[in-house]
Write a protein that holds these residues in place. Structure first.
Motif, PDB file in Angstrom:
ATOM      1  N   SER A 291       2.869  10.617 -14.149  1.00 11.53           N
ATOM      2  CA  SER A 291       2.025   9.296 -13.675  1.00 11.53           C
ATOM      3  C   SER A 291       1.331   9.531 -12.203  1.00 11.53           C
ATOM      4  O   SER A 291       0.398   8.951 -11.865  1.00 11.53           O
ATOM      5  N   GLY A 292       1.702  10.579 -11.815  1.00 11.58           N
ATOM      6  CA  GLY A 292       1.208  11.061 -10.300  1.00 11.58           C
ATOM      7  C   GLY A 292       1.563  10.299  -9.208  1.00 11.58           C
ATOM      8  O   GLY A 292       2.480   9.502  -9.321  1.00 11.58           O
ATOM      9  N   VAL A 293       0.761  10.322  -7.959  1.00 14.94           N
ATOM     10  CA  VAL A 293       1.093   9.562  -7.311  1.00 14.94           C
ATOM     11  C   VAL A 293       0.641   7.864  -7.388  1.00 14.94           C
ATOM     12  O   VAL A 293      -0.510   7.709  -7.822  1.00 14.94           O
ATOM     13  N   LEU A 294       1.588   7.122  -7.134  1.00 13.80           N
ATOM     14  CA  LEU A 294       0.925   5.663  -7.473  1.00 13.80           C
ATOM     15  C   LEU A 294       1.102   4.741  -5.911  1.00 13.80           C
ATOM     16  O   LEU A 294       1.759   5.079  -5.199  1.00 13.80           O
ATOM     17  N   HIS A 295       0.326   3.738  -6.064  1.00 11.72           N
ATOM     18  CA  HIS A 295       0.012   2.909  -5.154  1.00 11.72           C
ATOM     19  C   HIS A 295       0.150   1.538  -5.555  1.00 11.72           C
ATOM     20  O   HIS A 295       0.585   0.544  -4.606  1.00 11.72           O
ATOM     21  N   ASP A 296       0.023   1.336  -7.008  1.00 11.83           N
ATOM     22  CA  ASP A 296      -0.024   0.006  -7.485  1.00 11.83           C
ATOM     23  C   ASP A 296       1.424  -0.377  -7.526  1.00 11.83           C
ATOM     24  O   ASP A 296       2.536   0.068  -8.158  1.00 11.83           O
TER      25      ASP A 296
ATOM     26  N   ARG B 203       9.262  -1.071   7.070  1.00 14.55           N
ATOM     27  CA  ARG B 203       9.534  -0.650   5.298  1.00 14.55           C
ATOM     28  C   ARG B 203       8.885   0.616   5.092  1.00 14.55           C
ATOM     29  O   ARG B 203       8.369   1.174   6.213  1.00 14.55           O
ATOM     30  N   MET B 204       9.208   1.268   4.007  1.00 13.03           N
ATOM     31  CA  MET B 204       8.552   2.516   3.588  1.00 13.03           C
ATOM     32  C   MET B 204       7.309   2.635   3.190  1.00 13.03           C
ATOM     33  O   MET B 204       7.019   1.774   2.164  1.00 13.03           O
ATOM     34  N   SER B 205       6.503   3.124   3.825  1.00 18.19           N
ATOM     35  CA  SER B 205       5.139   3.266   3.634  1.00 18.19           C
ATOM     36  C   SER B 205       4.530   4.614   2.518  1.00 18.19           C
ATOM     37  O   SER B 205       3.692   4.617   2.103  1.00 18.19           O
ATOM     38  N   ARG B 206       5.647   5.427   2.536  1.00 21.24           N
ATOM     39  CA  ARG B 206       5.696   6.562   1.576  1.00 21.24           C
ATOM     40  C   ARG B 206       7.045   6.927   1.118  1.00 21.24           C
ATOM     41  O   ARG B 206       7.833   7.500   1.901  1.00 21.24           O
ATOM     42  N   GLU B 207       7.128   7.391  -0.158  1.00 18.90           N
ATOM     43  CA  GLU B 207       8.656   7.910  -0.787  1.00 18.90           C
ATOM     44  C   GLU B 207       7.839   8.826  -1.720  1.00 18.90           C
ATOM     45  O   GLU B 207       7.232   8.599  -2.553  1.00 18.90           O
TER      46      GLU B 207
ATOM     47  N   ASP C 127      24.488  16.243 -12.857  1.00 17.19           N
ATOM     48  CA  ASP C 127      24.161  16.245 -11.388  1.00 17.19           C
ATOM     49  C   ASP C 127      23.279  16.816 -10.858  1.00 17.19           C
ATOM     50  O   ASP C 127      23.022  17.830 -11.608  1.00 17.19           O
ATOM     51  N   PHE C 128      22.590  16.658  -9.844  1.00 14.65           N
ATOM     52  CA  PHE C 128      21.517  17.488  -9.326  1.00 14.65           C
ATOM     53  C   PHE C 128      21.087  17.011  -8.003  1.00 14.65           C
ATOM     54  O   PHE C 128      21.522  15.963  -7.594  1.00 14.65           O
ATOM     55  N   ARG C 129      20.487  17.942  -7.223  1.00  8.77           N
ATOM     56  CA  ARG C 129      19.861  17.770  -6.044  1.00  8.77           C
ATOM     57  C   ARG C 129      18.903  17.069  -5.765  1.00  8.77           C
ATOM     58  O   ARG C 129      18.013  16.986  -6.813  1.00  8.77           O
ATOM     59  N   ILE C 130      18.617  16.087  -4.957  1.00  4.52           N
ATOM     60  CA  ILE C 130      17.353  15.374  -4.710  1.00  4.52           C
ATOM     61  C   ILE C 130      17.140  15.215  -3.505  1.00  4.52           C
ATOM     62  O   ILE C 130      18.001  15.120  -2.500  1.00  4.52           O
ATOM     63  N   LEU C 131      15.578  15.391  -2.987  1.00  7.52           N
ATOM     64  CA  LEU C 131      15.183  15.263  -1.553  1.00  7.52           C
ATOM     65  C   LEU C 131      14.106  14.133  -1.759  1.00  7.52           C
ATOM     66  O   LEU C 131      13.117  13.919  -2.467  1.00  7.52           O
ATOM     67  N   HIS C 132      14.189  13.239  -0.629  1.00  7.07           N
ATOM     68  CA  HIS C 132      13.341  12.139  -0.389  1.00  7.07           C
ATOM     69  C   HIS C 132      12.682  12.539   0.941  1.00  7.07           C
ATOM     70  O   HIS C 132      13.508  12.777   2.059  1.00  7.07           O
ATOM     71  N   VAL C 133      11.355  12.201   0.843  1.00  9.05           N
ATOM     72  CA  VAL C 133      10.708  12.597   2.205  1.00  9.05           C
ATOM     73  C   VAL C 133      10.130  11.016   2.478  1.00  9.05           C
ATOM     74  O   VAL C 133       9.163  10.549   1.553  1.00  9.05           O
TER      75      VAL C 133
ATOM     76  N   GLY D  46       0.610  -1.218  -0.013  1.00  9.65           N
ATOM     77  CA  GLY D  46       0.009   0.263   0.082  1.00  9.65           C
ATOM     78  C   GLY D  46       0.774   1.318   0.054  1.00  9.65           C
ATOM     79  O   GLY D  46       0.242   2.353   0.240  1.00  9.65           O
ATOM     80  N   VAL D  47       2.044   1.118  -0.341  1.00  8.95           N
ATOM     81  CA  VAL D  47       2.829   2.278  -0.278  1.00  8.95           C
ATOM     82  C   VAL D  47       2.420   3.444  -1.127  1.00  8.95           C
ATOM     83  O   VAL D  47       1.763   3.311  -2.421  1.00  8.95           O
ATOM     84  N   GLU D  48       2.747   4.553  -0.794  1.00  6.04           N
ATOM     85  CA  GLU D  48       2.540   5.895  -1.620  1.00  6.04           C
ATOM     86  C   GLU D  48       3.698   6.093  -2.232  1.00  6.04           C
ATOM     87  O   GLU D  48       4.687   6.388  -1.404  1.00  6.04           O
ATOM     88  N   HIS D  49       3.861   6.196  -3.518  1.00  7.68           N
ATOM     89  CA  HIS D  49       5.001   6.578  -4.141  1.00  7.68           C
ATOM     90  C   HIS D  49       4.894   7.732  -5.309  1.00  7.68           C
ATOM     91  O   HIS D  49       4.038   7.680  -5.978  1.00  7.68           O
TER      92      HIS D  49
END
Length: 138
Positions: free
Chosen positions: A42-47, A117-121, A104-110, A32-35
Motif C-alpha cells: 500500500s506504500g506510504v499512507l496519509h488517509d 501526537r505522532m506526525s510520522r510513523e 517473534d521478530f525485531r521491529i523498529l519504529h521511527v 495528516g500523519v505519514e504512515h
C-alpha cells in the motif's frame, strides 16, 4: 515534546495496538500523519481511513503476546524505538499462511511528533526472520 511525553504517547499507541483498538490508535496520530510500513504494497499512507484499515488488516493476521522494548533514541521531536514482537500468526502474514505458528521478530519504529501526537510513523520489520519462521517445514 520531551522524552517522557514521547514515551507516554508511544506506550499509549502500543497498548492500543495490543488491544486491537483502532480508534485508540488513531487518537495518537496527528492529522495528516505519514504512515509508512516499509515494504507494505500500500506504500506510504496519509488517509486516516486507509491507515485504520491497515491496522485492522494487521490485527486479522497477527495475535500479539508481548511487545518488548530493547532501546530508544531521541532527538528534537523524534524517537527511534527498537523492540521485539512476540505472538502468533492465525491468518496469513506477508502472503505466507501462518497456521497459528508462534513467531517473534525485531521491529523498529521511527516516529516524529507534532502538537502532542505522532506526525510520522515509519515501521521496519525483520522480514527475513518472519519468513524463516513461517516457511513450511522441509
Amino acid at each position: 515534546m520531551n522524552r517522557d511525553e514521547m514515551d507516554a504517547l508511544f506506550t499509549r499507541h502500543a497498548n492500543a495496538e495490543a488491544a486491537k483498538n483502532v480508534p485508540a490508535i488513531m487518537e495518537t496520530l496527528a492529522p495528516g500523519v505519514e504512515h509508512d510500513v516499509v515494504g507494505d504494497p500500500s506504500g506510504v499512507l496519509h488517509d486516516r481511513e486507509a491507515i485504520g484499515q491497515r491496522y485492522q488488516d494487521l490485527f486479522d493476521q497477527l495475535d500479539e503476546d508481548k511487545f518488548e522494548n530493547v532501546r530508544r533514541y531521541y532527538g528534537d521531536d523524534f524517537m527511534v524505538d527498537e523492540s521485539h514482537w512476540y505472538g502468533r500468526v492465525p491468518g496469513s502474514f506477508m502472503g505466507i499462511p501462518g497456521g497459528n505458528k508462534q513467531i517473534d521478530f525485531r521491529i523498529l519504529h521511527v516516529c516524529e511528533f507534532k502538537d502532542g501526537r505522532m506526525s510520522r510513523e515509519n515501521v521496519w520489520l525483520d522480514v527475513a526472520a518472519i519468513m524463516q519462521q513461517l516457511a513450511p517445514a522441509q
